[in-house]
Design a protein around this motif. Structure first.
Motif, mmCIF file in Angstrom:
data_model
loop_
_atom_site.group_PDB
_atom_site.id
_atom_site.type_symbol
_atom_site.label_atom_id
_atom_site.label_comp_id
_atom_site.label_asym_id
_atom_site.label_seq_id
_atom_site.Cartn_x
_atom_site.Cartn_y
_atom_site.Cartn_z
ATOM 1 N N GLY A 158 0.744 -1.198 -0.062
ATOM 2 C CA GLY A 158 -0.056 0.076 -0.101
ATOM 3 C C GLY A 158 0.982 1.363 -0.001
ATOM 4 N N ASP A 159 1.976 1.157 0.290
ATOM 5 C CA ASP A 159 2.812 2.320 0.329
ATOM 6 C C ASP A 159 4.388 1.835 -0.415
ATOM 7 O OD1 ASP A 159 4.890 4.211 0.838
ATOM 8 O OD2 ASP A 159 3.672 4.925 2.543
ATOM 9 N N ASN A 160 4.898 2.438 -1.617
ATOM 10 C CA ASN A 160 6.083 2.084 -2.167
ATOM 11 C C ASN A 160 7.338 2.489 -1.369
ATOM 12 O OD1 ASN A 160 5.031 0.419 -4.216
ATOM 13 N ND2 ASN A 160 5.172 1.942 -5.836
ATOM 14 N N ASP A 161 7.103 3.362 -0.229
ATOM 15 C CA ASP A 161 8.171 3.829 0.616
ATOM 16 C C ASP A 161 8.541 2.289 1.319
ATOM 17 O OD1 ASP A 161 8.417 6.184 -0.479
ATOM 18 O OD2 ASP A 161 7.735 7.021 1.527
ATOM 19 N N ARG A 162 7.547 1.724 1.671
ATOM 20 C CA ARG A 162 7.821 0.491 2.614
ATOM 21 C C ARG A 162 8.428 -0.843 1.557
ATOM 22 N NH1 ARG A 162 2.067 0.125 5.730
ATOM 23 N NH2 ARG A 162 1.777 1.861 4.803
ATOM 24 N N LEU A 163 7.845 -0.806 0.489
ATOM 25 C CA LEU A 163 8.357 -1.711 -0.533
ATOM 26 C C LEU A 163 9.647 -1.525 -0.886
ATOM 27 C CD1 LEU A 163 7.788 -3.938 -2.688
ATOM 28 C CD2 LEU A 163 7.057 -2.336 -4.381
ATOM 29 N N ALA A 164 9.970 -0.206 -0.966
ATOM 30 C CA ALA A 164 11.522 0.049 -1.223
ATOM 31 C C ALA A 164 12.543 -0.308 0.008
ATOM 32 C CB ALA A 164 11.777 1.593 -1.582
ATOM 33 N N ALA A 165 12.003 -0.060 1.242
ATOM 34 C CA ALA A 165 12.853 -0.522 2.226
ATOM 35 C C ALA A 165 12.752 -2.011 2.246
ATOM 36 C CB ALA A 165 12.107 -0.210 3.402
ATOM 37 N N ARG A 166 11.850 -2.892 1.833
ATOM 38 C CA ARG A 166 12.150 -4.378 1.712
ATOM 39 C C ARG A 166 12.880 -4.649 0.546
ATOM 40 N NH1 ARG A 166 9.021 -7.012 5.467
ATOM 41 N NH2 ARG A 166 10.865 -8.667 5.039
#
Length: 221
Positions: A158-166
Motif C-alpha cells: 500500500g506504500d512504495n516507501d515500505r516496498l522500497a525498504a524491503r
C-alpha cells in the motif's frame, strides 16, 4: 569513546556500490496531463546511467502505474478492483516509459512485481532475491513495483516507501534513496501543517518517529 558520526548523504552515496532508488508518482507523473513527465525521467535516466558507468548497481522502485492507468481510463479512485484495473493498464505504460528513458544509454530494464507475501515468506523471498541478483549480474536495471493487479488488502504494502525498504533488504543494497516532492522527513505533512519541522537525521525509530507516519498516497502503485 564518542559515538561515530553518521556519514553525510554525499558520503553515503559515494561509497554505495548497490543502490535502491524509489521514485514517487508525484515526481514521475505530470499532474496536469496525467502522463509521464518525460523530461524529468530522461534526466533521472542520465543519472542512473552515470552511476552505472561508475560501476554501481541500481535498482529502481517506481510508483506511477495506478496514476497512469487512471489517466488512460479517465477514472478516479474507487473500489480495490478499480485500482487493480488501473494498475494493469498503467504497468505497461510505466514500463514503456522506463524502457524509452534508459534505452538511449544502452541499459536494459526488467519489471519485477512483488506483493507483501513475496518478501515475508522465506521461499518467495529467496526466489525474488535470486532473480534480482541474476538481473544485476546481466547488467539489467530492475524496475520494482507492487503487484497491485493481484494483491488483496491483506497482502498489499500500500506504500512504495515500505516496498522500497524491503527491496533494499532483499537485494542487500548499500543505500536506499527515496525521491519525493518533499525534501526529507518532517514531524507532519508540511503541505498541510505549516508548523511541521524538518528532521535532518533520525538515529533511532522510537514511538515519536513512528507516530509521524500517515497513510499511503492514493496513487502509490
Amino acid at each position: 569513546m564518542a559515538a561515530e558520526a553518521a556519514p553525510s548523504p554525499a558520503t553515503a552515496l559515494a561509497h554505495a556500490r548497490r543502490l535502491v532508488v524509489k521514485i514517487g508518482s508525484s515526481l514521475l507523473i505530470d499532474a496536469a496531463t496525467r502522463a509521464v513527465a518525460r523530461d524529468w525521467l530522461a534526466s533521472l535516466a542520465q543519472d542512473i546511467a552515470d552511476l552505472r558507468q561508475q560501476g554501481r548497481e541500481v535498482i529502481v522502485v517506481s510508483s506511477g502505474a495506478v496514476a497512469l492507468g487512471r489517466g488512460r481510463l479517465n477514472t478516479t479512485p474507487g473500489r480495490l478492483q478499480d485500482k487493480q484495473a488501473a494498475a494493469a493498464v498503467g504497468q505497461t505504460l510505466l514500463m514503456h516509459a522506463w524502457e524509452e528513458a534508459l534505452a538511449p544509454h544502452g541499459l536494459i530494464t526488467a519489471q519485477v512485481l512483488l506483493t507483501r507475501d513475496d518478501t515475508e515468506r522465506r521461499r518467495r523471498w529467496l526466489n525474488a532475491r535470486a532473480t534480482v541478483e541474476a538481473l544485476l549480474a546481466h547488467g539489467v536495471v530492475p524496475v520494482v513495483n507492487e503487484n497491485d493487479t493481484v494483491a488483496t488488502e491483506e497482502i498489499r504494502y500500500g506504500d512504495n516507501d515500505r516496498l522500497a525498504a524491503r527491496a533494499a533488504q532483499l537485494a542487500r543494497a548499500d543505500l536506499l534513496v527515496l525521491l519525493s516532492d518533499v525534501d526529507g522527513l518532517y514531524t507532519a505533512d508540511p503541505r498541510r501543517d505549516p508548523e511541521a519541522r524538518h528532521l535532518p537525521l533520525v538515529e533511532s525509530l522510537g514511538p515519536d518517529i513512528l507516530g509521524m507516519a500517515s497513510g499511503a498516497n492514493a496513487d502509490a502503485g
